[in-house]
Design an enzyme around this catalytic site. Structure first.
Site, PDB file in Angstrom:
ATOM      1  CE  LYS A 176      -3.329   3.103   0.890  1.00 51.60           C
ATOM      2  NZ  LYS A 176      -4.092   3.510  -0.394  1.00 51.60           N
ATOM      3  CB  CYS A 232      -2.773   9.759  -3.753  1.00 53.47           C
ATOM      4  SG  CYS A 232      -3.867   9.539  -2.791  1.00 53.47           S
TER       5      CYS A 232
HETATM    6  O1  LIG Z   1      -7.245   6.974  -1.369  1.00 51.98           O
HETATM    7  C1  LIG Z   1      -6.135   6.501  -1.491  1.00 51.98           C
HETATM    8  O2  LIG Z   1      -5.397   5.816  -0.758  1.00 51.98           O
HETATM    9  C2  LIG Z   1      -5.638   6.040  -2.998  1.00 51.98           C
HETATM   10  N1  LIG Z   1      -6.716   5.774  -3.879  1.00 51.98           N
HETATM   11  C3  LIG Z   1      -6.371   5.631  -5.033  1.00 51.98           C
HETATM   12  O3  LIG Z   1      -7.356   5.485  -5.729  1.00 51.98           O
HETATM   13  N2  LIG Z   1      -5.170   5.744  -5.616  1.00 51.98           N
HETATM   14  C4  LIG Z   1      -4.116   6.218  -4.882  1.00 51.98           C
HETATM   15  O4  LIG Z   1      -2.974   6.349  -5.441  1.00 51.98           O
HETATM   16  C5  LIG Z   1      -4.574   6.458  -3.291  1.00 51.98           C
HETATM   17 CL1  LIG Z   1      -2.996   6.374  -2.301  1.00 51.98          CL
END
Ligand SMILES: O=C(O)c1[nH]c(=O)[nH]c(=O)c1Cl
Length: 313
Positions: free
Chosen positions: A44, A132
């Site tokens: 993650k 993100c």
């Molecule tokens: O809300 C998120 O954690 C998230 N959600 C996404 O769809 N892509 C990302 O790179 C991330 Cl870091």
């Protein structure tokens, strides 16, 4: 068919892996990926300190009607960099490669994490998340070419080893050109992962006349069937523009069919997000069997034989 693949200078059992963020936030999930049929795996995206992320509901699967997909505004919840570094130091690299995804809230945080990762001397592969879309107040680095350029220069001089970037989807030829021009100036950027979710989509529940997710007035990253054509375009656009880099495809893969399409468009590895979230790690063997059957049917012995061989009219 023979699904073994070469990624950078690493032999990989097969080209299918998880997308960062899905089934990879805690040790039990990471261990499940390590034991799964996936050829590789990624952690993650993490920040220097642990984060709770956005208020719930922050993830919804969209499967009431066609097409199948998801919307998320997780807000980068994660156990903090040290947690994933500890996992990286106990991962069995003989079993499969491990990618570590970093998404620091500041350039300094990214550089601090990269320094520790470099000194930890693990075979883990660095994927820097430039995309993100869900941290309130934070725009996507991948959409700010100047800060992307600065970050790549700083990471290159700080890390001094090959690494990769996770890009947001682009939707304009001038943006493909400009992003590729920047990437091509950094030889240490060995791979490019296209795409992250399509940011700031809005899904509405007709009956309740309400948004599906809570954060950011319901605006969140879109995944699944909705993003496949955009994902294929981004994979092929960077495959054409970055001949010295390896492309990892992500977006809309739910069977061997979409995996085949991503490889045909130029991907070396393919990442599964939404469908993995819904189906669990058993999906990897299913997709591999389907991909192998398609290759047998078409007469391809290896992915090498058709990678990037998309024909135009
Ligand atoms: O809300 C998120 O954690 C998230 N959600 C996404 O769809 N892509 C990302 O790179 C991330 Cl870091």
């Amino acid at each position: 068919a023979d699904l073994t693949t070469q990624f950078l200078d690493l032999p990989v059992k097969n080209p299918v892996m998880n997308a960062a963020g899905v089934w990879c936030s805690v040790a039990s999930q990471l261990e499940a990926l390590a034991e799964s049929a996936a050829g590789a795996m990624v952690t993650k995206s993490c920040t220097l300190q642990p984060r709770d992320g956005n208020p719930e509901p922050r993830y919804r699967v969209l499967d009431g009607d066609k097409p199948f997909g998801s919307i998320n505004s997780m807000g980068l919840p994660n156990e903090g960099f040290a947690y994933y570094l500890r996992y990286a130091q106990r991962h069995d690299y003989e079993e499969k490669p491990l990618f570590v995804s970093l998404s620091g809230l500041t350039l300094d945080d990214n550089l601090t994490m990269i320094d520790s990762l470099k000194d930890a001397v693990t075979p883990a592969i660095l994927e820097v998340n430039l995309s993100c879309p869900n941290v309130p107040g934070k725009s996507q680095i991948g959409y700010d070419f100047e800060s992307m350029d600065t970050l790549l220069a700083e990471v290159s001089s700080g890390y001094q080893r090959p690494f990769g970037v996770k890009l947001p989807p682009y939707f304009d030829m001038a943006h493909f050109d400009e992003a590729a021009e920047i990437l091509n100036r950094y030889p240490l950027v060995a791979f490019v992962t296209c795409i992250n979710s399509i940011g700031n989509a809005l899904v509405i529940d007709l009956a309740s006349e309400t948004t599906l997710i809570k954060p950011k007035d319901g605006f969140g990253g879109l995944g699944g069937d909705y993003v496949l054509p955009t994902a294929l375009a981004n994979v092929n656009a960077f495959y054409r523009r970055c001949p010295n880099k390896t492309i990892i495809g992500c977006g809309g893969i739910k069977s061997g069919r979409e995996a085949f399409m991503h490889i045909l468009a130029g991907a070396t590895l393919v990442q599964i997000g939404t469908s993995l979230y819904e189906e669990g790690p058993g999906i990897f063997q299913r997709v591999l069997d389907e991909l192998s059957a398609i290759m047998d049917e078409k007469g391809y012995a290896t992915t090498e034989e058709f990678r990037g061989k998309l024909k135009t009219l």
